[in-house]
Structures are given as structure tokens and as C-alpha cells.
Design a protein around this motif. Structure first.
Motif, short mmCIF file in Angstrom:
data_model
loop_
_atom_site.label_atom_id
_atom_site.label_comp_id
_atom_site.label_asym_id
_atom_site.label_seq_id
_atom_site.Cartn_x
_atom_site.Cartn_y
_atom_site.Cartn_z
N ASP A 1 0.84 -1.19 0.00
CA ASP A 1 0.00 0.00 0.00
C ASP A 1 0.88 1.25 0.00
O ASP A 1 2.11 1.17 -0.19
N ILE B 1 0.15 -5.57 4.71
CA ILE B 1 -0.67 -5.29 5.89
C ILE B 1 0.30 -5.07 7.04
O ILE B 1 1.35 -5.71 7.11
N ARG C 1 -9.55 -9.41 3.19
CA ARG C 1 -9.65 -9.15 1.75
C ARG C 1 -9.87 -7.66 1.48
O ARG C 1 -10.78 -7.05 2.00
N THR C 2 -8.98 -7.09 0.66
CA THR C 2 -9.13 -5.71 0.17
C THR C 2 -8.82 -5.74 -1.32
O THR C 2 -8.56 -6.80 -1.90
N GLU C 3 -8.80 -4.58 -1.94
CA GLU C 3 -8.46 -4.50 -3.36
C GLU C 3 -7.02 -4.93 -3.62
O GLU C 3 -6.70 -5.42 -4.69
N LYS C 4 -6.13 -4.74 -2.63
CA LYS C 4 -4.71 -5.00 -2.84
C LYS C 4 -4.18 -6.26 -2.18
O LYS C 4 -3.03 -6.64 -2.39
N ARG C 5 -5.01 -6.92 -1.35
CA ARG C 5 -4.50 -8.11 -0.65
C ARG C 5 -5.64 -9.09 -0.41
O ARG C 5 -6.81 -8.75 -0.48
N ARG C 6 -5.21 -10.33 -0.09
CA ARG C 6 -6.18 -11.33 0.36
C ARG C 6 -5.46 -12.40 1.15
O ARG C 6 -4.23 -12.54 1.07
#
Length: 119
Positions: A42, A48, A95-100
């Protein structure tokens, strides 16, 4: 793409009701859990924050399992079922737009473990 992991431990008791052997009797373990997240960094340069991951795992998993009788929480609490239960609790939160969430590994003993990567 980066893979970021953090490990945790918790103590709990269980018995394997659908198993014929020693583990059908009540016993306990110090479980070790590795949670791995993958994604892009990010604006802070992180997939994260380790502190955020710890907070999430403590809230969604460890607070519910540590020093508990797992049979009251997870049906037939094998390492496989524990890993899937942890996955199901963490996957929507991480879960986000950039990670999971990538995988959950659960050690029942120092040399016996299972890894789950979702369906």
C-alpha cells in the motif's frame, strides 16, 4: 506480489469423536497457527501492518479458541477443520483491493501440521 506471514499460538482441549484411537479421548495441545496474506504494498509500503494482522487474528480467532474446549466451537476439531474454521473467520476481514488471505497453517504438534488455502 508479496507474501506476508505471522505466527500465533493458543492452548486448547479437544477430542475427536469420529475417530478410533487415542485422540478420541479428551486431550490438549499448544497449537501454532501461521496466517499468510498476499498482495501488493500500500501507500505505506506494506501488504498489511503486522500490528493490524495481530489485532485481527486475536479478535477473530485467538480470543475464541485460546483455553477453550474446541468441540464446543468446531465440529470434529481436527487440524484440518480448525484451519478451515480460521480461514472462514479471517478471509472476509483480510480481503481488500490490494490483498487477500493466502493460507492458514495449523500445527497440532511440533511436527504435524496442515495447510489450507480455501476452496
Amino acid at each position: 506480489m508479496f507474501f506476508l506471514s505471522r505466527e500465533f499460538t493458543f492452548d486448547a482441549a479437544h477430542r475427536l469423536e469420529s475417530y478410533k484411537g487415542k485422540c478420541e479421548d479428551l486431550h490438549g495441545h499448544t497449537y501454532r497457527v501461521r496466517v499468510t496474506v498476499f498482495g501488493d504494498v500500500d501507500e505505506e509500503g506494506m501488504v498489511i501492518d503486522f500490528v493490524e494482522l495481530k489485532k485481527i487474528v486475536n479478535e477473530k480467532v485467538l480470543s475464541l479458541l485460546d483455553h477453550k474446549y474446541l468441540n464446543q466451537i468446531i465440529p470434529q476439531p481436527t487440524a484440518e477443520n480448525i484451519a478451515r474454521w480460521i480461514w472462514d473467520r479471517l478471509q472476509p476481514v483480510l480481503r481488500t483491493e490490494k490483498r487477500r488471505l493466502y493460507e492458514v497453517t495449523v500445527w497440532e504438534t511440533a511436527d504435524s501440521f496442515v495447510t489450507y488455502r480455501g476452496e
